[in-house]
Write an enzyme that holds these catalytic residues in place. Sequence first.
Site, PDB file in Angstrom:
ATOM      1  N   GLU A  63      -6.164   3.596  -7.047  1.00 28.18           N
ATOM      2  CA  GLU A  63      -7.337   4.250  -6.467  1.00 28.18           C
ATOM      3  C   GLU A  63      -8.367   4.593  -7.547  1.00 28.18           C
ATOM      4  O   GLU A  63      -9.004   3.701  -8.043  1.00 28.18           O
ATOM      5  CB  GLU A  63      -6.933   5.419  -5.565  1.00 28.18           C
ATOM      6  CG  GLU A  63      -7.999   6.344  -5.016  1.00 28.18           C
ATOM      7  CD  GLU A  63      -9.343   5.793  -4.549  1.00 28.18           C
ATOM      8  OE1 GLU A  63      -9.502   4.576  -4.338  1.00 28.18           O
ATOM      9  OE2 GLU A  63     -10.263   6.606  -4.396  1.00 28.18           O
TER      10      GLU A  63
ATOM     11  N   THR B 178      -4.174  -1.521  -7.008  1.00 26.79           N
ATOM     12  CA  THR B 178      -4.942  -0.312  -7.355  1.00 26.79           C
ATOM     13  C   THR B 178      -4.058   0.907  -7.550  1.00 26.79           C
ATOM     14  O   THR B 178      -2.930   0.957  -7.042  1.00 26.79           O
ATOM     15  CB  THR B 178      -5.965  -0.007  -6.225  1.00 26.79           C
ATOM     16  OG1 THR B 178      -6.853   1.024  -6.659  1.00 26.79           O
ATOM     17  CG2 THR B 178      -5.295   0.443  -4.938  1.00 26.79           C
TER      18      THR B 178
ATOM     19  N   ASP C 238      -7.831   8.353  -0.001  1.00 28.71           N
ATOM     20  CA  ASP C 238      -8.488   7.359   0.869  1.00 28.71           C
ATOM     21  C   ASP C 238      -8.349   7.745   2.350  1.00 28.71           C
ATOM     22  O   ASP C 238      -8.965   7.122   3.217  1.00 28.71           O
ATOM     23  CB  ASP C 238      -7.907   5.956   0.645  1.00 28.71           C
ATOM     24  CG  ASP C 238      -8.620   5.213  -0.482  1.00 28.71           C
ATOM     25  OD1 ASP C 238      -9.572   5.760  -1.054  1.00 28.71           O
ATOM     26  OD2 ASP C 238      -8.217   4.072  -0.792  1.00 28.71           O
TER      27      ASP C 238
ATOM     28  N   GLU D 162      -4.037   7.645  -4.207  1.00 28.49           N
ATOM     29  CA  GLU D 162      -4.424   6.838  -3.034  1.00 28.49           C
ATOM     30  C   GLU D 162      -4.621   7.659  -1.768  1.00 28.49           C
ATOM     31  O   GLU D 162      -5.388   7.276  -0.872  1.00 28.49           O
ATOM     32  CB  GLU D 162      -3.358   5.767  -2.791  1.00 28.49           C
ATOM     33  CG  GLU D 162      -3.912   4.458  -2.272  1.00 28.49           C
ATOM     34  CD  GLU D 162      -4.725   3.743  -3.326  1.00 28.49           C
ATOM     35  OE1 GLU D 162      -5.894   3.444  -3.038  1.00 28.49           O
ATOM     36  OE2 GLU D 162      -4.212   3.491  -4.423  1.00 28.49           O
TER      37      GLU D 162
ATOM     38  N   ARG E 137       0.838  -1.199   0.000  1.00 29.83           N
ATOM     39  CA  ARG E 137       0.000   0.000   0.000  1.00 29.83           C
ATOM     40  C   ARG E 137       0.876   1.252   0.000  1.00 29.83           C
ATOM     41  O   ARG E 137       1.925   1.293   0.675  1.00 29.83           O
ATOM     42  CB  ARG E 137      -0.849  -0.034   1.283  1.00 29.83           C
ATOM     43  CG  ARG E 137      -1.808   1.120   1.475  1.00 29.83           C
ATOM     44  CD  ARG E 137      -3.017   0.947   0.663  1.00 29.83           C
ATOM     45  NE  ARG E 137      -4.125   1.826   1.054  1.00 29.83           N
ATOM     46  CZ  ARG E 137      -5.177   2.031   0.278  1.00 29.83           C
ATOM     47  NH1 ARG E 137      -5.281   1.436  -0.903  1.00 29.83           N
ATOM     48  NH2 ARG E 137      -6.158   2.814   0.682  1.00 29.83           N
TER      49      ARG E 137
ATOM     50  N   GLY F  29     -13.704  -2.057  -6.241  1.00 29.14           N
ATOM     51  CA  GLY F  29     -14.998  -1.394  -6.001  1.00 29.14           C
ATOM     52  C   GLY F  29     -15.028  -0.445  -4.824  1.00 29.14           C
ATOM     53  O   GLY F  29     -16.093  -0.236  -4.234  1.00 29.14           O
ATOM     54  N   GLY F  30     -13.879   0.138  -4.438  1.00 29.91           N
ATOM     55  CA  GLY F  30     -13.895   1.060  -3.301  1.00 29.91           C
ATOM     56  C   GLY F  30     -14.435   0.352  -2.065  1.00 29.91           C
ATOM     57  O   GLY F  30     -14.183  -0.841  -1.862  1.00 29.91           O
TER      58      GLY F  30
ATOM     59  N   THR G 196      -9.121  -0.160  -9.691  1.00 29.86           N
ATOM     60  CA  THR G 196      -8.630  -1.345  -8.981  1.00 29.86           C
ATOM     61  C   THR G 196      -8.877  -2.626  -9.778  1.00 29.86           C
ATOM     62  O   THR G 196      -9.688  -2.676 -10.682  1.00 29.86           O
ATOM     63  CB  THR G 196      -9.285  -1.429  -7.580  1.00 29.86           C
ATOM     64  OG1 THR G 196      -9.223  -0.154  -6.978  1.00 29.86           O
ATOM     65  CG2 THR G 196      -8.603  -2.415  -6.688  1.00 29.86           C
TER      66      THR G 196
HETATM   67  N1  GLU Z   1      -8.374   2.747  -3.077  1.00 30.45           N
HETATM   68  C1  GLU Z   1      -9.424   1.853  -2.730  1.00 30.45           C
HETATM   69  C2  GLU Z   1      -9.080   1.072  -1.485  1.00 30.45           C
HETATM   70  O1  GLU Z   1      -7.972   0.782  -1.241  1.00 30.45           O
HETATM   71  C3  GLU Z   1      -9.744   0.907  -3.807  1.00 30.45           C
HETATM   72  C4  GLU Z   1     -10.344   1.645  -4.931  1.00 30.45           C
HETATM   73  C5  GLU Z   1     -11.437   0.907  -5.607  1.00 30.45           C
HETATM   74  O2  GLU Z   1     -11.483  -0.297  -5.649  1.00 30.45           O
HETATM   75  O3  GLU Z   1     -12.291   1.602  -6.153  1.00 30.45           O
HETATM   76  O4  GLU Z   1      -9.931   0.742  -0.763  1.00 30.45           O
END
Ligand code: GLU
Length: 650
Positions: free
Chosen positions: A467, A465, A498, A495, A143, A547-548, A447
């Site tokens: 992001e 990802t 987040d 990123e 990360r 998917g965030g 992602t």
């Molecule tokens: N940056 C997001 C996370 O680490 C993932 C982004 C996404 O999948 O849309 O949770």
Amino acid sequence: MTPNQTLVNEGKDMTHSRRALGCLLLAGLLVGTSPGSMAIANAGSQDQSLGIQSTVSLPSHAQGNPPPWSGKAFRQGVVAVANPYAAEAGAQILEDGGNAVDAAVAIAYALNVVEPQSAGIGGGGFMMIHLAETGETVAIDSRERAPAGATPDMFVGVPNPSLQGVAVGVPGMVRGTEMALERYGNLSLTRTLQPAIKLADAGFAATPRYSEASCSSRARNSPETEAYFCPGGVPPAVGSLVQNKPLAETFRLIATNGADCFYVYMPEKGCDIAKGIVEGQRFNRPQAPNGKGGSMTFADLENYQATLRTPVESTYRGYKIRAMSSPSSGGLTVTQMLKMLERLPIGDESQGFGFGSTKTVNVMVDAMRLAFADRSVWMGDSDFVPEPSRGLLHPDYVALRGAEIVPGARITPNPTPGDPRPFEDPDAEAGTLIPTAEPVTGPGETTTHFSVIDKWGNLVSYTNTIESGHGIGVFAGYRGTAASFRNFGFLLNNELTDFNLTPTVNPYTGGPGFNDVQPGKRPRSSMTPTLILTPDGKPLVAFGSPGGSTIINSVFNVALNLIDHKMTIQDAIDAPRVSVTSAASSVSLENGFPQGTVDGLRGLGYTVSTGADIGSVQAVVVDPKTGKQYGGADSRREGTVIGLPRPRSS
Ligand code: GLU
């Protein structure tokens, strides 16, 4: 989805009811089907609407035809990837004697070429590795980190910070893949980079998803990305040749000189990638006033290290669940949800539960609302904040929280975060409960998740990802003389958005929010690479999703589909999903739930929206009794399964 459907298994058409398949699952015989679900139009055709003639044919398995080997069980390895070219890269590495980790590294670099909007060396992720020999599961955390100059208020007053250099975290993928290979791989970084170098150099045929994403406003955020992704305001036609020579050159630099060539500015060796990252992240969005570049320095890059983590481990109805730990919130949140529902007969249609019933979706949604309320306060990078991970999963705490879930009722008012600290530390004081808003990143182009199993039974579940789709929409690069641009061909992540975008206060401790920016800290993630294992610890399934914050819910949906609803892996992936990512937000349903369920949820007081697109799950499955391997891929994106050995005819 119908309760009865034709499944292709072992090359024969067989009609099974889910219940019959469930018996197989319960017996430990996880039967996977792998139609290589591709939603890809024939790439050989012309796209008249764009007036551009396709010049390259997609490989046969990318043309919407399930590969001829789909539905079979395999023994020499399986890859399940959200892109056919990257799947091929992984399969080739397995065929050449690589193990699951080698294949995963090759896939990750290949994805940077063919799915650049989702992930790449400008970003980071979590690679969960299950080692067949020891039964151990580890996770490599690559990360991104905040640079040393980052401050909790660095986004305040910045317009659209996710499109600006200030959002760029120190990238982790190159160090993460280096660590994975050094510890667990058979092959070198140089070898595993070869398929990606070839794809970037020789090119690939644009897939529908690549083409659709290419003219997004993010892809056009800087002149160089606009010229590459959306030349003349037109995306590359499906099937047309896409090359990325600068990225091929960047990969060659890494292949020749090692990961240090990415993280250390060594012009005498030709290693100037670090300069491209540092200058690239100074980007001030030209379209907006008051833009803000990032503070990253060469020292931030040099100091970056990947971290080996232990996953969160729990059980659900006897199965062992291992899922990503901090700095992801995924493992704790999904485990809380599962444990809160364990007392209910989720799979039992005779009691009004069963897949997709109002009662089932009702309790799933309230489990999500409760767990996301806790997540908003208690989860963050545990290297920096005292995340009460033991308290959050303590059986008494989970029972207390889960008791709020009453089938046939909506938790009202909206659930607030609980206080797990007394379950972690008996001396901790209780505090005041306040609801916390949760920013949501939607699914879209962001992602990517893939899963791999090799012939030795090692598994990898890897979510990676940058992001948002196309990250900040800026390539790493720097200006040379005469305004030339030294382009490294990879996108920089956003990123750091987040993190909490404004400084917050933890309502219990009175101190800074657990997910506030701090120098060196990793932003809280939702990425949830996950393994399901037998009660005695033999791996069954490796899976995950993009998917965030909906990632956590995609993993939750699929886990219930497998364990409670007894679906095969492909059915579990195909089934419509439900998601809610904060205590207060509305419920998103994918199409495919009965209208009675939609109406039933509204009748209970939920605000419901339909037609959602939630996640993209790629999974591999192994039957511990026979050693047979299967894959499942998601048609929500360009999911592809390749199993080995391939039939001679393919
Ligand atoms: N940056 C997001 C996370 O680490 C993932 C982004 C996404 O999948 O849309 O949770």
